[in-house]
Motif scaffolding. Structure first.
Motif, PDB file in Angstrom:
ATOM      1  N   ILE A 193       0.788  -1.232   0.000  1.00 40.27           N
ATOM      2  CA  ILE A 193       0.000   0.000   0.000  1.00 40.27           C
ATOM      3  C   ILE A 193       0.821   1.283   0.000  1.00 40.27           C
ATOM      4  CG2 ILE A 193      -2.026  -1.074   1.063  1.00 40.27           C
ATOM      5  CD1 ILE A 193      -1.054  -0.084   3.755  1.00 40.27           C
ATOM      6  N   THR A 194       2.134   1.178   0.039  1.00 37.71           N
ATOM      7  CA  THR A 194       2.947   2.394   0.027  1.00 37.71           C
ATOM      8  C   THR A 194       3.680   2.516  -1.304  1.00 37.71           C
ATOM      9  OG1 THR A 194       4.977   1.388   0.908  1.00 37.71           O
ATOM     10  CG2 THR A 194       3.307   2.119   2.506  1.00 37.71           C
ATOM     11  N   PRO A 195       3.996   3.746  -1.724  1.00 36.41           N
ATOM     12  CA  PRO A 195       4.762   3.929  -2.966  1.00 36.41           C
ATOM     13  C   PRO A 195       6.095   3.198  -2.928  1.00 36.41           C
ATOM     14  CG  PRO A 195       3.812   6.017  -2.258  1.00 36.41           C
ATOM     15  CD  PRO A 195       3.578   5.033  -1.132  1.00 36.41           C
ATOM     16  N   GLU A 196       6.723   3.135  -1.760  1.00 29.35           N
ATOM     17  CA  GLU A 196       8.015   2.471  -1.640  1.00 29.35           C
ATOM     18  C   GLU A 196       7.896   0.974  -1.893  1.00 29.35           C
ATOM     19  OE1 GLU A 196       8.029   6.304  -0.019  1.00 29.35           O
ATOM     20  OE2 GLU A 196       6.770   4.612   0.605  1.00 29.35           O
ATOM     21  N   GLN A 197       6.837   0.367  -1.363  1.00 29.95           N
ATOM     22  CA  GLN A 197       6.619  -1.062  -1.597  1.00 29.95           C
ATOM     23  C   GLN A 197       6.388  -1.353  -3.067  1.00 29.95           C
ATOM     24  OE1 GLN A 197       3.363  -1.472   1.269  1.00 29.95           O
ATOM     25  NE2 GLN A 197       4.495  -3.109   2.281  1.00 29.95           N
ATOM     26  N   LEU A 198       5.603  -0.504  -3.699  1.00 32.47           N
ATOM     27  CA  LEU A 198       5.284  -0.731  -5.104  1.00 32.47           C
ATOM     28  C   LEU A 198       6.487  -0.477  -6.000  1.00 32.47           C
ATOM     29  CD1 LEU A 198       1.726   0.855  -5.314  1.00 32.47           C
ATOM     30  CD2 LEU A 198       2.324  -1.564  -5.255  1.00 32.47           C
ATOM     31  N   ARG A 199       7.341   0.451  -5.588  1.00 33.88           N
ATOM     32  CA  ARG A 199       8.496   0.803  -6.404  1.00 33.88           C
ATOM     33  C   ARG A 199       9.647  -0.166  -6.209  1.00 33.88           C
ATOM     34  NH1 ARG A 199       9.354   5.370  -4.255  1.00 33.88           N
ATOM     35  NH2 ARG A 199       7.838   6.474  -5.529  1.00 33.88           N
ATOM     36  N   ASN A 200       9.853  -0.633  -4.981  1.00 37.83           N
ATOM     37  CA  ASN A 200      11.062  -1.393  -4.668  1.00 37.83           C
ATOM     38  C   ASN A 200      10.802  -2.816  -4.189  1.00 37.83           C
ATOM     39  OD1 ASN A 200      12.650   1.004  -5.112  1.00 37.83           O
ATOM     40  ND2 ASN A 200      12.039   1.709  -3.079  1.00 37.83           N
ATOM     41  N   GLY A 201       9.551  -3.186  -3.976  1.00 36.54           N
ATOM     42  CA  GLY A 201       9.239  -4.507  -3.455  1.00 36.54           C
ATOM     43  C   GLY A 201       9.497  -5.622  -4.448  1.00 36.54           C
TER      44      GLY A 201
END
Length: 204
Positions: A89-97
């Motif tokens: 649910i966070t931009p960081e998760q979507l970008r780097n997960g």
């Protein structure tokens, strides 16, 4: 679990599917994850397809009979739903997960499928390619005997290496390779080769 079983069981199955969006469909693995049999998984998948929550993309194979034995891919049609159910649910998760590439591919493929449906075109003309050497092309758009290859990349700049697998289509009896694309995060379209163009994700 039967078709009439409890909602929590179905939520588990939905979660298992979301976690695999953009990947090869492994019914046995899903069943093992949520402790149900293959028949139950297939029944629920048919419900998800009928509800337009998921779409199955079949592998392209020149031999029509062999297409039926190949493993398809599954895509959720709403990446927001995927992210909600899997807690990405966070931009960081979507970008780097770890699942970032699958989520991005899911978004691109689902938008292409939606555009086909809105235009009244057949989804049976949309395939993916995977050969015995595990060389893959994310999508093949078929127009009669012409195959248009499409790759999906998260990067903003892509080069010729991104389309190296397009050569796998050469020599397919009865088919020609049409103009291809790479959908990526470039701000503007540009030619990768004379027959392949990189296009921004917002342009699909």
């Amino acid at each position: 679990m039967k078709i009439g079983s409890s909602a929590p069981d179905f939520d588990q199955l939905t979660f298992a599917r979301d976690a695999r969006t953009g990947q090869l469909l492994n019914v046995t693995d899903i069943g093992n994850t949520v402790d149900v049999d293959r028949k139950t998984v297939k029944a629920w998948l048919s419900v998800l397809q009928a509800s337009n929550i998921v779409r199955i993309v079949e592998p392209f194979w020149p031999n029509v009979d062999k297409r039926l034995t190949k493993t398809p891919k599954i895509f959720f049609m709403d990446t927001g739903l995927v992210c909600h159910l899997t807690r990405w649910i966070t931009p960081e998760q979507l970008r780097n997960g770890a699942a970032a590439g699958h989520i991005f591919e899911t978004f691109v493929v689902s938008e292409i499928l939606k555009s086909f449906m809105n235009a009244g075109k057949s989804l049976r003309d949309v395939w993916f390619y995977r050969d015995q050497k595990k060389r893959e092309i994310d999508l093949l758009i078929q127009e009669g005997h012409i195959l248009h290859p499409v790759e999906v990349k998260m990067s903003a700049t892509v080069g010729k290496d991104a389309v190296k697998n397009y050569s796998c289509l050469e020599g397919l009896t009865g088919y020609e390779i049409g103009f291809g694309h790479v959908v990526c995060q470039t701000p503007d379209p540009y030619l990768i080769t004379k027959d392949v163009q990189a296009i921004p994700v917002w342009g699909i």
